[in-house]
Design a protein around this motif. Structure first.
Motif, mmCIF file in Angstrom:
data_model
loop_
_atom_site.group_PDB
_atom_site.id
_atom_site.type_symbol
_atom_site.label_atom_id
_atom_site.label_comp_id
_atom_site.label_asym_id
_atom_site.label_seq_id
_atom_site.Cartn_x
_atom_site.Cartn_y
_atom_site.Cartn_z
ATOM 1 N N LEU A 140 -3.228 -8.380 2.956
ATOM 2 C CA LEU A 140 -1.970 -7.656 2.773
ATOM 3 C C LEU A 140 -0.864 -8.267 3.632
ATOM 4 O O LEU A 140 0.289 -8.390 3.185
ATOM 5 C CB LEU A 140 -2.158 -6.175 3.117
ATOM 6 C CG LEU A 140 -3.006 -5.359 2.132
ATOM 7 C CD1 LEU A 140 -3.323 -3.988 2.698
ATOM 8 C CD2 LEU A 140 -2.294 -5.217 0.787
ATOM 9 N N ALA A 141 -1.209 -8.649 4.853
ATOM 10 C CA ALA A 141 -0.209 -9.264 5.733
ATOM 11 C C ALA A 141 0.337 -10.547 5.116
ATOM 12 O O ALA A 141 1.528 -10.869 5.265
ATOM 13 C CB ALA A 141 -0.814 -9.535 7.096
ATOM 14 N N GLY A 142 -0.530 -11.284 4.414
ATOM 15 C CA GLY A 142 -0.077 -12.495 3.743
ATOM 16 C C GLY A 142 0.925 -12.230 2.640
ATOM 17 O O GLY A 142 1.674 -13.139 2.236
ATOM 18 N N ARG A 143 0.959 -11.002 2.164
ATOM 19 C CA ARG A 143 1.934 -10.605 1.134
ATOM 20 C C ARG A 143 3.102 -9.848 1.756
ATOM 21 O O ARG A 143 3.906 -9.233 1.040
ATOM 22 C CB ARG A 143 1.260 -9.721 0.089
ATOM 23 C CG ARG A 143 0.071 -10.378 -0.617
ATOM 24 C CD ARG A 143 -0.626 -9.355 -1.492
ATOM 25 N NE ARG A 143 -1.952 -9.801 -1.882
ATOM 26 C CZ ARG A 143 -2.908 -9.007 -2.354
ATOM 27 N NH1 ARG A 143 -2.667 -7.703 -2.476
ATOM 28 N NH2 ARG A 143 -4.080 -9.489 -2.692
ATOM 29 N N GLY A 144 3.170 -9.862 3.089
ATOM 30 C CA GLY A 144 4.281 -9.211 3.775
ATOM 31 C C GLY A 144 4.102 -7.731 3.994
ATOM 32 O O GLY A 144 5.070 -7.039 4.355
ATOM 33 N N VAL A 145 2.878 -7.223 3.811
ATOM 34 C CA VAL A 145 2.626 -5.790 3.954
ATOM 35 C C VAL A 145 2.024 -5.518 5.330
ATOM 36 O O VAL A 145 1.016 -6.126 5.718
ATOM 37 C CB VAL A 145 1.672 -5.278 2.862
ATOM 38 C CG1 VAL A 145 1.366 -3.787 3.072
ATOM 39 C CG2 VAL A 145 2.281 -5.508 1.482
ATOM 40 N N THR A 146 2.624 -4.610 6.075
ATOM 41 C CA THR A 146 2.120 -4.188 7.383
ATOM 42 C C THR A 146 1.460 -2.826 7.240
ATOM 43 O O THR A 146 2.008 -1.925 6.606
ATOM 44 C CB THR A 146 3.273 -4.085 8.403
ATOM 45 O OG1 THR A 146 3.891 -5.365 8.547
ATOM 46 C CG2 THR A 146 2.765 -3.605 9.751
ATOM 47 N N VAL A 147 0.276 -2.685 7.837
ATOM 48 C CA VAL A 147 -0.436 -1.403 7.866
ATOM 49 C C VAL A 147 -0.527 -0.963 9.311
ATOM 50 O O VAL A 147 -0.932 -1.737 10.182
ATOM 51 C CB VAL A 147 -1.839 -1.537 7.252
ATOM 52 C CG1 VAL A 147 -2.541 -0.184 7.253
ATOM 53 C CG2 VAL A 147 -1.763 -2.086 5.830
ATOM 54 N N ARG A 148 -0.136 0.279 9.588
ATOM 55 C CA ARG A 148 -0.133 0.753 10.974
ATOM 56 C C ARG A 148 -0.248 2.276 11.005
ATOM 57 O O ARG A 148 -0.091 2.949 9.981
ATOM 58 C CB ARG A 148 1.136 0.314 11.696
ATOM 59 C CG ARG A 148 2.436 0.854 11.090
ATOM 60 C CD ARG A 148 3.637 0.445 11.916
ATOM 61 N NE ARG A 148 4.893 0.861 11.311
ATOM 62 C CZ ARG A 148 5.437 2.059 11.459
ATOM 63 N NH1 ARG A 148 4.826 2.999 12.173
ATOM 64 N NH2 ARG A 148 6.605 2.341 10.881
#
Length: 309
Positions: free
Chosen positions: A173-181
């Motif tokens: 997901l981070a590679g697609r610009g998505v941050t999870v927090r």
């Protein structure tokens, strides 16, 4: 019936908790009696009219009913909790409490009374079918079954698929610009707005009950400051998961499974051995993402008051 039905003040809520510990037959309900009573009889009063009735013999509390009006439709009354001590059952106490609640809620403008959860603060979708005497009493007292709902249970013991790592998925997901927090209190206005605009209902209120509260929390996914999804737990009861939602444009991206398992790991770390995924919609998703199984089934009932529709 040699009991008196009275209104209960906040000072008697500890007695209500003690009664529920003895009167809720399912161990998972009795164990969370303090949270259930706090949610239904105290916290809910900030958002809607709440009715707290007790059946007393002398000074002893032998039965309790907590009811409320729907915050979204005041024509709908709800019975949120009804419990009678085991030794006092089958003496008309539950029926007496229910009749008093019908009269009082009708006096507040309710046209129908629902034996069903009143989101965003609720402890059950309806009557668990294992409380069979309560189901029989509802039918005997003129309530009709309206719907059926169910929960799924996610095992949170070591090795459970519900607790498998999300690290690889989060990297994708981070590679697609998505941050999870983890969601913080400062995120609540944006989260509530996203929930209202995308899903409607009462999920914004449930998020308010989750973010920043003890034994509760939420996680979110975002890209460039835009919320793509959220998952929450503990809004009404520490062991219950939900709600969760993913923006339609982000469905199928894996966000939902990541958010779900992050929340379940929080609950496991807090000592919860099995999470209840409440009022479930997408059964296949929860089965695949967390190995959850359908377990609790609830009947929801309703009855017209004063002949109104």
């Amino acid at each position: 019936m040699d009991v008196e039905i009275i209104e209960l003040g906040p000072d008697r809520l500890p007695e209500v908790v003690d009664l529920c510990r003895r009167a809720l037959d399912l161990p998972e309900d009795a164990a969370e009696a303090p949270s259930i009573v706090a949610t239904l009889a105290d916290r809910a009063a900030a958002d809607r009219p709440v009715l707290r009735l007790g059946a007393v013999r002398g000074d002893a509390l032998v039965g309790v009913l907590v009811g409320s009006l729907s915050a979204r439709d005041p024509r709908l009354g709800h019975v949120d909790l009804l419990a009678v001590t085991p030794e006092e059952r089958r003496q008309g106490i539950g029926g007496g409490l229910l009749a008093e609640a019908e009269a009082r809620l009708a006096g507040l403008g309710a046209a129908e009374l629902l034996l069903a959860g009143n989101p965003p603060q609720y402890a059950w979708p309806g009557i668990d079918v294992r409380y069979t005497p309560a189901v029989c009493a509802a039918l005997r007292l003129g309530y009709r079954q309206d719907r059926t709902a169910w929960n799924m249970t996610a095992d949170l013991s070591d090795g459970s698929p519900a607790l498998r790592s999300t690290e690889a998925a989060e990297q994708r997901l981070a590679g697609r610009g998505v941050t999870v927090r983890r969601a913080e209190p400062a995120d609540l206005p944006a989260l509530a707005g996203f929930a209202r605009a995308t899903f409607g209902g009462a999920w914004d209120g449930e998020l308010t009950g989750s973010v920043g509260r003890p034994d509760a929390g939420a996680h979110l996914a975002e890209r460039d400051g835009e919320i793509l999804g959220f998952a929450a737990y503990g809004s009404s009861r520490p062991s219950w998961f939900g709600p969760m939602g993913t923006a339609p444009a982000a469905e199928g991206s894996g966000i939902g499974g990541v958010l779900l398992r992050r929340c379940l790991r929080d609950q496991a770390a807090a000592g919860v051995e099995a999470a209840q995924i409440g009022w479930v919609g997408p059964v296949p998703f929860y089965s695949g993402a967390a190995g959850a199984r359908i377990e609790r089934v609830f009947f929801l009932f309703r009855k017209e008051l004063n002949g109104q529709k």
